[in-house]
Motif scaffolding. Structure first.
Motif, PDB file in Angstrom:
ATOM      1  N   ASP A 161     115.697  57.115 103.940  1.00  0.00           N
ATOM      2  CA  ASP A 161     115.565  56.130 102.870  1.00  0.00           C
ATOM      3  C   ASP A 161     116.947  55.695 102.415  1.00  0.00           C
ATOM      4  O   ASP A 161     117.870  56.508 102.346  1.00  0.00           O
ATOM      5  CB  ASP A 161     114.770  56.702 101.689  1.00  0.00           C
ATOM      6  N   GLY A 162     117.092  54.397 102.118  1.00  0.00           N
ATOM      7  CA  GLY A 162     118.363  53.876 101.631  1.00  0.00           C
ATOM      8  C   GLY A 162     119.494  54.116 102.613  1.00  0.00           C
ATOM      9  O   GLY A 162     119.448  53.712 103.776  1.00  0.00           O
ATOM     10  N   SER A 163     120.536  54.794 102.144  1.00  0.00           N
ATOM     11  CA  SER A 163     121.673  55.120 103.011  1.00  0.00           C
ATOM     12  C   SER A 163     121.261  56.075 104.118  1.00  0.00           C
ATOM     13  O   SER A 163     121.849  56.074 105.204  1.00  0.00           O
ATOM     14  CB  SER A 163     122.807  55.726 102.187  1.00  0.00           C
ATOM     15  N   ALA A 188     112.265  53.416 108.502  1.00  0.00           N
ATOM     16  CA  ALA A 188     113.358  53.042 107.609  1.00  0.00           C
ATOM     17  C   ALA A 188     112.795  52.586 106.271  1.00  0.00           C
ATOM     18  O   ALA A 188     112.221  51.497 106.165  1.00  0.00           O
ATOM     19  CB  ALA A 188     114.196  51.935 108.243  1.00  0.00           C
ATOM     20  N   LEU A 189     112.936  53.423 105.252  1.00  0.00           N
ATOM     21  CA  LEU A 189     112.449  53.109 103.908  1.00  0.00           C
ATOM     22  C   LEU A 189     113.567  52.452 103.106  1.00  0.00           C
ATOM     23  O   LEU A 189     114.627  53.045 102.903  1.00  0.00           O
ATOM     24  CB  LEU A 189     111.979  54.385 103.206  1.00  0.00           C
ATOM     25  N   THR A 190     113.353  51.216 102.661  1.00  0.00           N
ATOM     26  CA  THR A 190     114.327  50.445 101.874  1.00  0.00           C
ATOM     27  C   THR A 190     115.754  50.673 102.379  1.00  0.00           C
ATOM     28  O   THR A 190     116.612  51.140 101.636  1.00  0.00           O
ATOM     29  CB  THR A 190     114.229  50.791 100.366  1.00  0.00           C
ATOM     30  N   HIS A 288     113.702  49.544  94.661  1.00  0.00           N
ATOM     31  CA  HIS A 288     114.363  50.455  95.590  1.00  0.00           C
ATOM     32  C   HIS A 288     114.006  51.896  95.200  1.00  0.00           C
ATOM     33  O   HIS A 288     113.838  52.213  94.043  1.00  0.00           O
ATOM     34  CB  HIS A 288     115.883  50.256  95.500  1.00  0.00           C
ATOM     35  N   ASP A 289     113.896  52.763  96.202  1.00  0.00           N
ATOM     36  CA  ASP A 289     113.601  54.184  95.972  1.00  0.00           C
ATOM     37  C   ASP A 289     112.171  54.429  95.518  1.00  0.00           C
ATOM     38  O   ASP A 289     111.847  55.499  94.989  1.00  0.00           O
ATOM     39  CB  ASP A 289     114.573  54.781  94.943  1.00  0.00           C
TER      40      ASP A 289
END
Length: 327
Positions: A161-163, A188-190, A288-289
């Motif tokens: 997620d994210g980075s 791939a989450l956000t 996000h998240d």
């Protein structure tokens, strides 16, 4: 495009309990806040049937041997589940195995897969280079360790997620060149994609309660060390070249109220143009998240389940449900 009301109310209360640091340059304070907020996130209404244990991975990257912390999550009653290597988010500097423990447990339960959550730090001396190399070595090492871990030895998934989605994507792509077919699919989450903070979504979500424009600048500055001109596939996913040969499937789940939304959409289009298999699922009303916030909102949980169901079908973890008979 309004944020889900239930989630917005929760986030406003969370910000009251854990206000932002007064000094925008106090990175340590932001890291501490991230962990504090993580511990305040709601969990599932009932305990999940998932077992977890700590282990370690020894990897060699940039000429240095490193012992990485990891946790293995195993769903009960599933003999030799498929393994997913998972890289947590947090803008490359925040986040930990603890901050993403609940999410990894939920992913293991929902997908009925084993999750190997690995903490890849961002060393100041080597920046994105060492982190990227370590992430790739994690995939290689886990692939070799599947028999020892008691999981399916034929398949390997990647998630983040994210980075963490950024780390997983670039590692899976580069590994695909060396060993085609070694990674089956990436969730791939956000995802964070590139350091462009002037897209419509970054402007629209500049003051997001979960990932503001300032948070994005701080995150990318940490990864790039202030060297904004870098054009390297290990740091910028949209680097202009075709990413992979015989690419793994990529499933992107992007939140509507996320500054990185437009970059995620651009990543999907770029992959499709390069001939890669890529599916894009939007999450309307979500920030996000939202994956870690899914138990704070019925809508967030529903959207996560829908996205994971789609990923499970696309990745061959389960058969698609048969179409309902016409009325």
């Amino acid at each position: 495009m309004l944020m889900d009301a239930e989630l917005l109310q929760f986030l406003q209360g969370l910000q009251t309990l854990h206000p932002l640091p007064r000094d925008p340059n106090d990175l340590a304070a932001f890291i501490q806040r991230y962990e504090a907020v993580s511990s305040a996130l709601p969990g599932p209404p009932e305990p999940l049937r998932v077992n977890a244990g700590i282990f370690h991975l020894n990897v060699l990257a940039s000429g240095e041997k490193t012992r990485l912390d990891a946790r293995l999550y195993l769903p009960e009653g599933v003999p030799r589940p498929v393994l997913m290597a998972y890289f947590h988010g947090g803008g490359w500097v925040a986040g930990s195995l603890a901050s993403h423990d609940a999410l990894c447990r939920q992913l293991s339960s929902d997908l009925q897969v084993a999750i190997a959550s690995v903490h890849v730090p961002l060393p100041v001396a080597h920046g994105f280079v060492q982190a990227a190399e370590q992430a790739q070595q994690v995939l290689i090492t886990l692939g070799k360790a599947r028999e020892k871990l008691g999981v399916n030895t034929e398949r390997l998934l990647v998630g983040g997620d994210g980075s963490g989605a950024h780390l997983g994507l670039q590692a899976a792509w580069r590994l695909a060149r060396q060993a085609p077919g070694s990674v089956d699919a990436v969730l791939a989450l956000t995802p964070l994609v590139k350091p462009d903070f002037n897209t419509a979504s970054y402007i629209r979500c500049a003051n997001s309660l979960t990932f503001s424009r300032d948070d994005a600048v701080r995150s990318w500055h940490s990864l790039l060390g202030g060297r904004w001109e870098i054009w390297d596939e290990r740091a910028v996913l949209l680097h202009g070249n075709q990413p992979i040969q015989r690419p793994p499937l990529v499933v992107i789940i992007a939140a509507e109220h996320d500054g990185a939304h437009d970059d995620a959409a651009a990543l999907h289009d770029w992959l499709k143009e390069a001939g890669a298999r890529c599916e894009f699922y939007g999450a309307p009303g979500m920030p996000h998240d939202f994956a870690r916030l899914q138990h704070a909102s019925k809508a967030a949980r529903h959207l996560m389940l829908s996205g994971l169901d789609a990923f499970a079908v696309q990745a061959g973890l389960r058969e698609p449900e048969s179409a309902a008979a016409p009325a």
